[in-house]
Structures are given as C-alpha cells and as structure tokens.
Design a protein around this motif. Sequence first.
Motif, short mmCIF file in Angstrom:
data_model
loop_
_atom_site.label_atom_id
_atom_site.label_comp_id
_atom_site.label_asym_id
_atom_site.label_seq_id
_atom_site.Cartn_x
_atom_site.Cartn_y
_atom_site.Cartn_z
N PHE A 136 141.79 79.23 187.86
CA PHE A 136 142.27 80.32 188.72
C PHE A 136 143.72 80.09 189.13
CE2 PHE A 136 142.37 81.95 193.27
CZ PHE A 136 142.62 83.26 192.90
N LEU A 137 144.04 78.87 189.53
CA LEU A 137 145.40 78.55 189.95
C LEU A 137 146.39 78.68 188.78
CD1 LEU A 137 144.72 75.46 192.27
CD2 LEU A 137 145.24 77.81 192.95
N LYS A 138 145.93 78.27 187.60
CA LYS A 138 146.77 78.40 186.41
C LYS A 138 147.02 79.87 186.10
CE LYS A 138 147.03 77.03 181.54
NZ LYS A 138 146.32 76.35 180.42
N ASP A 139 145.98 80.68 186.25
CA ASP A 139 146.11 82.13 186.02
C ASP A 139 147.10 82.75 187.00
OD1 ASP A 139 144.28 81.95 183.96
OD2 ASP A 139 142.58 82.65 185.18
N LEU A 140 147.06 82.28 188.25
CA LEU A 140 148.01 82.80 189.24
C LEU A 140 149.45 82.48 188.83
CD1 LEU A 140 146.34 81.97 192.69
CD2 LEU A 140 146.44 84.16 191.50
N GLY A 141 149.64 81.29 188.29
CA GLY A 141 150.97 80.91 187.82
C GLY A 141 151.46 81.80 186.70
N SER A 142 150.52 82.30 185.90
CA SER A 142 150.90 83.14 184.76
C SER A 142 151.31 84.55 185.17
CB SER A 142 149.74 83.21 183.75
OG SER A 142 148.68 84.01 184.25
N ILE A 143 150.99 84.95 186.42
CA ILE A 143 151.38 86.29 186.90
C ILE A 143 152.27 86.20 188.13
CG2 ILE A 143 149.30 87.38 185.95
CD1 ILE A 143 148.34 87.57 188.95
N ARG A 144 153.00 85.10 188.24
CA ARG A 144 153.78 84.86 189.47
C ARG A 144 154.80 85.97 189.75
NH1 ARG A 144 154.79 81.01 185.78
NH2 ARG A 144 156.86 80.85 184.87
N LYS A 145 155.38 86.57 188.70
CA LYS A 145 156.34 87.66 188.93
C LYS A 145 155.65 88.88 189.53
CE LYS A 145 159.67 86.37 185.34
NZ LYS A 145 160.33 86.77 184.07
N LEU B 135 147.10 92.59 170.48
CA LEU B 135 146.65 93.34 171.65
C LEU B 135 145.21 93.00 172.05
CD1 LEU B 135 148.26 95.22 173.39
CD2 LEU B 135 147.30 97.16 172.13
N LYS B 136 144.33 92.90 171.07
CA LYS B 136 142.92 92.62 171.34
C LYS B 136 142.75 91.28 172.05
CE LYS B 136 138.37 92.51 169.14
NZ LYS B 136 137.63 92.62 167.85
N GLY B 137 143.47 90.29 171.58
CA GLY B 137 143.40 88.96 172.21
C GLY B 137 143.97 88.96 173.61
N ARG B 138 145.04 89.72 173.82
CA ARG B 138 145.66 89.81 175.15
C ARG B 138 144.73 90.50 176.14
NH1 ARG B 138 151.02 92.75 173.74
NH2 ARG B 138 151.32 92.77 176.01
N TRP B 139 144.05 91.55 175.67
CA TRP B 139 143.08 92.23 176.54
C TRP B 139 141.93 91.31 176.89
CZ3 TRP B 139 143.29 96.03 179.70
CH2 TRP B 139 144.13 97.11 179.49
N ARG B 140 141.44 90.55 175.91
CA ARG B 140 140.33 89.63 176.15
C ARG B 140 140.72 88.57 177.19
NH1 ARG B 140 139.96 87.65 171.40
NH2 ARG B 140 138.57 89.25 170.55
N GLU B 141 141.95 88.07 177.05
CA GLU B 141 142.43 87.05 177.99
C GLU B 141 142.62 87.64 179.39
OE1 GLU B 141 143.95 83.35 179.46
OE2 GLU B 141 142.53 84.00 177.92
#
Length: 202
Positions: A7-16, A163-169
């Motif tokens: 969860f914390l890693k995911d937050l880092g990925s959307i920090r902007k 796109l499919k992989g990005r949506w899955r992630e």
Amino acid sequence: MLRLSTFLKDLGSIRKTLLFVTVLFMLGIVAGWYSTGVLEQIINNQMEGIRDISKSLSDSSSPMWSFFVFIFFNNSIKAVVMIFLGLFVGILPILFLLVNGMVLGYLVHSSLEQGNSLFDLVVKGLLPHGIIEIPAIIIACAFGLQMGLMVIASLGGSGKEGLKGRWRELFRKALTASVWIVILLFVAAIIESTVTYSLMKG
C-alpha cells in the motif's frame, strides 16, 4: 498484495496525484471559509443535514455505538465508491473532495464567528480522528483521479500496447487501497465516536 508495504509503495507511485488532490482539498477549505451567496447556501444545506443526523444519533439509546456505526459505514462506503467513480474521468472524486474541504472551512469559520474556541474545535473536535480520516479520504480521491486519468489515456490511445497490463495494475492498486482505507477509517471512526465524542461533550 494487501500488505501495508505494498500500500505504501502504491502511494509513492501516485505521489503527484496525491499532492494535487491535497491542494484541491486545501482550496476547498479556503472556498468554504470565504463562501458567500449560492456557495454558502449549498454548504448550509450540507451542514443542516449533518446536524439533523448528529441529533438523531445523540438521542439514540447508545450514542457512541450509533455514532461509530454511522461514521464508519458512511465514510468507508463513500471513500471506496469514490475510488471507482473515478472511472467517470475523475470528476466525482474531485467534486467530493472540494465539497468536503468547503464544509470543513465553513465549519471552522462560522464557529469562530460565533465566538467558539478554535482550540476546542480543532484540537478536540477535529484533530483526534481527522488526522487519520482526512488523509484516508484524500488517498481515496487520489486513486479515483488515477482511474479517471487512465480512462482519458485509454480514450486517447496512449500506450495502447501495454494498456491491459496498466489497467490490471491500477485495479490491483485500487483494491489494496480500498482495504487499507477501510482499516484507517475504522480506526478513525472508533476515535471519533469515543475520544472526539467525549471531548466535545465534556
């Protein structure tokens, strides 16, 4: 997948996006503070509804339990729904965040104008639970906005091959976020229905 570290890693990925929605929330607070005319009427309607619900819960046979159940389910359902309503190009999470910021700004300002103590309102009434609840709502809206941005990217054909992989992630991140947001709001609801409730009643 549902670990806190993930969860914390995911937050880092959307920090902007997190920074952007935090600024939006702050702008909502400012708008609520200086609200006039139609804007003030909208916020007054929101506040009137909140006051009616609060009175009803206070008059119940077990006020603390009633407050906990209402606060937890109301906040959790709205937060998780906002994540996935972001699929409508992110508009609803943004509006939700702005309205909540406006209500908060208006509440603090009107309370000060009535001569109430800023210390009591902020330290007793908002800080104990708000330090957890507000970030959780902001995080939910950030993921909702990410959903909207992905929809826009998809419509524009950006990075079509992956796109499919990005949506899955993204859906994996949204699921992880939903679980931890509900946990955070569960803790916040316990604090608000016990500590905040007792401090404000006292």
